[in-house]
Write a protein that holds these residues in place. Sequence first.
Motif, short mmCIF file in Angstrom:
data_model
loop_
_atom_site.label_atom_id
_atom_site.label_comp_id
_atom_site.label_asym_id
_atom_site.label_seq_id
_atom_site.Cartn_x
_atom_site.Cartn_y
_atom_site.Cartn_z
N GLU A 406 0.81 -1.19 0.00
CA GLU A 406 0.00 0.00 0.00
C GLU A 406 0.86 1.27 0.00
O GLU A 406 0.59 2.23 -0.71
CB GLU A 406 -0.93 -0.02 1.25
N GLU A 407 1.92 1.25 0.81
CA GLU A 407 2.80 2.41 0.88
C GLU A 407 3.50 2.66 -0.45
O GLU A 407 3.62 3.80 -0.92
CB GLU A 407 3.83 2.20 1.99
N LYS A 408 3.95 1.57 -1.10
CA LYS A 408 4.60 1.72 -2.41
C LYS A 408 3.63 2.26 -3.44
O LYS A 408 3.98 3.09 -4.30
CB LYS A 408 5.15 0.38 -2.88
N LYS A 409 2.35 1.83 -3.37
CA LYS A 409 1.34 2.29 -4.31
C LYS A 409 1.13 3.78 -4.19
O LYS A 409 1.08 4.51 -5.18
CB LYS A 409 0.03 1.53 -4.04
N GLN A 410 1.04 4.25 -2.93
CA GLN A 410 0.85 5.67 -2.71
C GLN A 410 2.03 6.50 -3.25
O GLN A 410 1.86 7.54 -3.86
CB GLN A 410 0.65 5.95 -1.22
N LYS A 411 3.26 6.00 -3.00
CA LYS A 411 4.44 6.70 -3.51
C LYS A 411 4.46 6.76 -5.02
O LYS A 411 4.78 7.78 -5.62
CB LYS A 411 5.72 6.03 -3.01
N LEU A 412 4.08 5.67 -5.69
CA LEU A 412 4.06 5.65 -7.16
C LEU A 412 3.02 6.63 -7.70
O LEU A 412 3.26 7.30 -8.72
CB LEU A 412 3.80 4.24 -7.66
N GLU A 413 1.87 6.73 -7.05
CA GLU A 413 0.85 7.66 -7.51
C GLU A 413 1.35 9.11 -7.40
O GLU A 413 1.13 9.93 -8.30
CB GLU A 413 -0.43 7.47 -6.67
N LYS A 414 2.05 9.41 -6.28
CA LYS A 414 2.60 10.75 -6.12
C LYS A 414 3.64 11.04 -7.18
O LYS A 414 3.69 12.14 -7.76
CB LYS A 414 3.21 10.91 -4.75
N GLN A 415 4.50 10.05 -7.47
CA GLN A 415 5.54 10.25 -8.50
C GLN A 415 4.93 10.46 -9.87
O GLN A 415 5.40 11.29 -10.66
CB GLN A 415 6.50 9.05 -8.52
N CYS A 418 3.67 13.98 -9.99
CA CYS A 418 4.78 14.93 -10.08
C CYS A 418 5.41 14.92 -11.47
O CYS A 418 5.70 15.97 -12.04
CB CYS A 418 5.81 14.59 -9.02
#
Length: 605
Positions: A406-415, A418
Amino acid sequence: MKPIKLVMSAFGPFRGVVEVPFSELGSSGLFLINGDTGAGKTTIFDAISFALYGNASGENRTTDSFRSDYADEDEQTYVELTFLHRKKEYIVWRNPNYRRSKKRGSGTTEEKPNAILTMPDGSVIAGYAPVTEAVTDLLGIDWRQYKQISMIAQGEFLELLTADSNARGLIFRKVFGTQIYDSIQKKLKELSNKLKYQCEDIDKRILQFLDGISCSEGNVSKAAIDEWKKVKDINQAEKMMELLSVLLEEDRAKYHTKKKENEHLNIEMAKKAAEYTKAEQVNRLLANLKQAEEDYQKLTLTAEEMKREEERYALTEKALHIVKPAEDAYLRIKKEAANLAADIGKGKEEKVRLEEQLKLLLEEYRQKEAAQPRVSELTAQISRQRAELIKYDGVAEQEKQKAILEEKKQKLEKQIACLTGRKADLTKEQTEKQAEQDQYVNLDKDMVLCENQLYQTENTIKQLNKLLTDIRNLNTESDVLFRVQQDYQNAEAEYRYQNQEYLEMEARFFREQAGIMASNLEAGKPCPVCGSTEHPSKAAITGGAPSEEELKHAKTKLDKAHKAMAAAGAKSENQRTKVGMLADALQENAAVLLEVDVSVPTSDV
């Protein structure tokens, strides 16, 4: 050395080229050079001396004053002398140090001193100092000796007359080539002194040895020997040698007599020594016999006691063979019994310990038997808990993996968000940059031109800084040149003053000498100077003239002032050369720098 032709160019008072053909003045070798004061008579001698040795014929003139004051700036100053030496012709060419017009451009430059010597075989020696050295070797005399014997300048004839015998001898030996005889004389003197010292040493040794002669009081030569020892005359050594030979013959005869007597005594001594050795052997045998008799008596007294001891020993040995085996068996059985008793005691102690240990083990066994059902129940419960724990561990691990994903998914969405925004910005920036690039198509070309101009400007600045440093150095060296020139001018003024003083003292001295000589002239007797027997106008004694010692002292001061002036002149000349080289280098660098294009490009940037 015989001069054949002398050529002078802008030398001394002569302007242009002046030739003096000595060969056309006659073959007798004697002619007169006549002229008014300042016409250049002494200059001819200066030219010959300068061509040969690089110096004037007198010590009151320097080489830097040889260039004619009437010469044009582009006219060359030099001297060329053709002369014969030992029937061979030589040509020497030499120029002093002077300033002339530059061959290119305006202004003047310094002409360095130089010289060339052409040999009879056509070979050439070049260089100021090498030519001077070659001429000195060729003629066998240096400049000072040359101007004393071959070309005596005005006011310097007294130096040759008043020189000491050593100086005159050195000059004449070089002139007439007699140095080899002086060397032979010195070698012979050294050899003579060496042989003299050797002879004196030998005489001392002979006297020492002869002084050690001795003989008996009754000898007939005793009185003669004692008499010689009182005077110790080496001239009577042969007589003493004869007496010594007689004494040696007498001693030799006595020696042979004593030698025979000594041989006879040696034979007698050998016989006596043999008899003494034999007597010593006999005495030793007698002493041994007496000792043996005393020992025999002692043994006889102890024979009965020894017999009784032998009987007692036999009985003891017999008892030893019968009693000893029984004693050994008894001791062995006694030792085994003691060991057995000790083993029994240890066995009893071990039995007691084992019985107590058995009781403890039985009690422990009973307790374990009573707890056996509870142990089985606990074992089954532990097995069940372990199985449940394994399942729980798997669920917890899955929960952790889920949280990580879940944490990786959130980071990928932010990237992604950006990067999407960054893409829009880059697209906009690319559009703007493309517009700027279209606007500045010639920017690269202008940048290259500016960089080249910047490099040229920086290089020009460096050269200007170096030029400024050279100017400062030139100013510093020019200040030094000004100071050394002041020193030279002061030294020259001091020399001129001392020279004037010396010339005046010399004139008064010679006038005084002429008056003294004239006072001794008698009518009808020839004059030692001119040979005339008539003396109508004698020179008078003026009075107040300096003494010869004062004249020599003035000459010493003049020489010192001349050396100081020459040293100051050389220092000034060297500094002037240095300043000239710096100025030439500065001018060349400035000329190169002024040719550099420092224009700025006018293209639009």
